[in-house]
Write a protein that holds these residues in place. Structure first.
Motif, mmCIF file in Angstrom:
data_model
loop_
_atom_site.group_PDB
_atom_site.id
_atom_site.type_symbol
_atom_site.label_atom_id
_atom_site.label_comp_id
_atom_site.label_asym_id
_atom_site.label_seq_id
_atom_site.Cartn_x
_atom_site.Cartn_y
_atom_site.Cartn_z
ATOM 1 N N LEU A 137 -116.814 -7.667 28.040
ATOM 2 C CA LEU A 137 -115.807 -6.439 27.705
ATOM 3 C C LEU A 137 -115.707 -5.489 28.425
ATOM 4 N N ARG A 138 -117.010 -4.855 29.088
ATOM 5 C CA ARG A 138 -117.073 -3.862 29.847
ATOM 6 C C ARG A 138 -116.441 -3.930 31.414
ATOM 7 N N HIS A 139 -116.602 -5.357 31.798
ATOM 8 C CA HIS A 139 -116.276 -5.458 33.234
ATOM 9 C C HIS A 139 -115.132 -6.518 33.402
ATOM 10 N N VAL A 140 -114.687 -7.035 32.482
ATOM 11 C CA VAL A 140 -113.626 -8.074 32.529
ATOM 12 C C VAL A 140 -112.491 -7.670 31.503
ATOM 13 N N LYS A 141 -112.788 -7.630 30.252
ATOM 14 C CA LYS A 141 -111.495 -7.296 29.346
ATOM 15 C C LYS A 141 -111.060 -5.932 29.459
ATOM 16 N N LEU A 142 -111.824 -4.942 29.495
ATOM 17 C CA LEU A 142 -111.544 -3.374 29.574
ATOM 18 C C LEU A 142 -110.658 -3.192 30.749
ATOM 19 N N PRO A 143 -111.278 -3.387 31.840
ATOM 20 C CA PRO A 143 -110.358 -3.217 33.268
ATOM 21 C C PRO A 143 -109.043 -3.937 33.100
ATOM 22 N N ALA A 144 -108.858 -5.202 32.563
ATOM 23 C CA ALA A 144 -107.906 -5.991 32.687
ATOM 24 C C ALA A 144 -106.806 -5.220 31.692
ATOM 25 N N LEU A 145 -107.206 -4.785 30.417
ATOM 26 C CA LEU A 145 -106.283 -4.285 29.742
ATOM 27 C C LEU A 145 -105.857 -2.773 30.252
ATOM 28 N N LEU A 146 -106.709 -2.170 30.820
ATOM 29 C CA LEU A 146 -106.257 -0.837 31.312
ATOM 30 C C LEU A 146 -105.108 -0.916 32.453
ATOM 31 N N GLU A 147 -105.486 -2.037 33.348
ATOM 32 C CA GLU A 147 -104.524 -2.257 34.363
ATOM 33 C C GLU A 147 -103.264 -2.719 33.734
ATOM 34 N N ARG A 148 -103.031 -3.584 32.872
ATOM 35 C CA ARG A 148 -101.752 -4.161 32.105
ATOM 36 C C ARG A 148 -101.079 -2.740 31.525
ATOM 37 N N LEU A 149 -102.020 -1.824 31.013
ATOM 38 C CA LEU A 149 -101.308 -0.675 30.575
ATOM 39 C C LEU A 149 -100.591 0.257 31.671
ATOM 40 N N GLN A 150 -101.287 0.122 32.776
ATOM 41 C CA GLN A 150 -100.913 1.014 33.817
ATOM 42 C C GLN A 150 -99.348 0.003 34.288
ATOM 43 N N GLN A 151 -99.513 -1.051 34.500
ATOM 44 C CA GLN A 151 -98.399 -1.820 34.991
ATOM 45 C C GLN A 151 -97.248 -1.510 34.054
ATOM 46 N N LEU A 152 -97.398 -1.598 32.511
ATOM 47 C CA LEU A 152 -96.436 -1.530 31.718
ATOM 48 C C LEU A 152 -95.720 -0.202 31.625
ATOM 49 N N SER A 153 -96.576 0.969 31.923
ATOM 50 C CA SER A 153 -95.980 2.185 31.935
ATOM 51 C C SER A 153 -95.392 2.455 33.172
ATOM 52 N N ASN A 154 -95.786 1.773 34.313
ATOM 53 C CA ASN A 154 -94.937 1.927 35.389
ATOM 54 C C ASN A 154 -93.742 1.161 35.314
ATOM 55 N N GLU A 155 -93.139 0.337 34.427
ATOM 56 C CA GLU A 155 -91.925 -0.309 34.643
ATOM 57 C C GLU A 155 -91.253 0.285 33.919
ATOM 58 N N GLY A 156 -91.574 1.562 33.165
ATOM 59 C CA GLY A 156 -90.315 2.412 32.683
ATOM 60 C C GLY A 156 -90.603 2.909 31.002
ATOM 61 N N ASP A 157 -89.597 2.736 30.472
ATOM 62 C CA ASP A 157 -89.630 3.438 29.140
ATOM 63 C C ASP A 157 -90.470 2.564 28.181
ATOM 64 N N ILE A 158 -91.755 3.051 27.712
ATOM 65 C CA ILE A 158 -92.588 2.679 26.883
ATOM 66 C C ILE A 158 -92.602 2.999 25.480
ATOM 67 N N SER A 159 -91.495 3.779 25.076
ATOM 68 C CA SER A 159 -91.400 4.113 23.651
ATOM 69 C C SER A 159 -91.106 3.162 22.689
ATOM 70 N N ASP A 160 -90.472 2.079 23.283
ATOM 71 C CA ASP A 160 -89.903 0.867 22.231
ATOM 72 C C ASP A 160 -90.486 -0.431 22.853
ATOM 73 N N ASN A 161 -91.458 -0.324 23.428
ATOM 74 C CA ASN A 161 -92.016 -1.730 23.981
ATOM 75 C C ASN A 161 -93.374 -2.202 23.202
ATOM 76 N N SER A 162 -92.932 -3.380 22.668
ATOM 77 C CA SER A 162 -93.865 -3.912 21.566
ATOM 78 C C SER A 162 -95.243 -4.663 22.359
ATOM 79 N N GLU A 163 -94.997 -4.986 23.833
ATOM 80 C CA GLU A 163 -96.025 -5.427 24.527
ATOM 81 C C GLU A 163 -96.992 -4.118 24.810
ATOM 82 N N TYR A 164 -96.649 -3.065 25.251
ATOM 83 C CA TYR A 164 -97.401 -1.689 25.399
ATOM 84 C C TYR A 164 -98.123 -1.458 24.150
ATOM 85 N N GLU A 165 -97.612 -1.479 23.172
ATOM 86 C CA GLU A 165 -98.230 -0.974 21.876
ATOM 87 C C GLU A 165 -99.360 -1.955 21.445
#
Length: 156
Positions: free
Chosen positions: A24-52
């Motif tokens: 969880l600490r070394h694989v899943k958590l970093p992957a989730l943080l990276e995915r959130l960063q990617q999604l927020s860089n893609e633009g509007d996250i206010s109505d993005n179900s994948e981001y939520e």
């Protein structure tokens, strides 16, 4: 003051929790943080179900990390001194039901219970019924689906 019950783990259960924590600490958590960063860089996250969904998974992952850390901080190892004549925490038990079906279980604390892996809690109906019994004993388990009769074949 609320007094917490002691957490007693088998060596295998402790190792499994430590392995899950590492994953969880070394694989899943970093992957989730990276995915959130990617999604927020893609633009509007206010109505993005994948981001939520990813944010929610991050919250659940962080909660599980805290839960495992808490368990491991308070854990005591079960003093398993080999085969015993009674079912106790850490015992490997072979039972047979009235229909002739044989099952093998390890009796564990609720924190390491996993029925799919044959690890049943001392607080479950089956675990509680077997606790303290000897080989050859037949117990009646009052389960949600009705009564089950189990005969203890072997205790390791």
């Amino acid at each position: 003051m609320v007094r917490e019950r002691p957490i007693v783990l088998t060596p295998e259960g402790k190792a499994a929790l430590e392995q899950e924590l590492e994953q969880l600490r070394h694989v899943k958590l970093p992957a989730l943080l990276e995915r959130l960063q990617q999604l927020s860089n893609e633009g509007d996250i206010s109505d993005n179900s994948e981001y939520e969904d990813t944010k929610e998974e991050l919250v659940l992952t962080e909660a599980r990390i805290r839960e495992i850390e808490h368990i491991l901080r308070r854990a005591q190892m079960v003093a398993h001194t080999g085969p015993g004549d009674e079912v106790r925490l850490g015992s490997r038990v072979t039972v047979i039901d009235d229909e002739g079906v044989t099952e093998h279980w390890v009796i564990v604390s609720p924190e390491e219970a996993n029925a799919a892996q044959g690890r049943i809690s001392i607080e479950s109906p089956v675990g509680a019924a077997l606790l303290g019994k000897r080989a050859g004993t037949t117990v009646v388990v009052k389960a949600p689906g009705g009564e089950i009769r189990l005969t203890i074949q072997r205790i390791e």
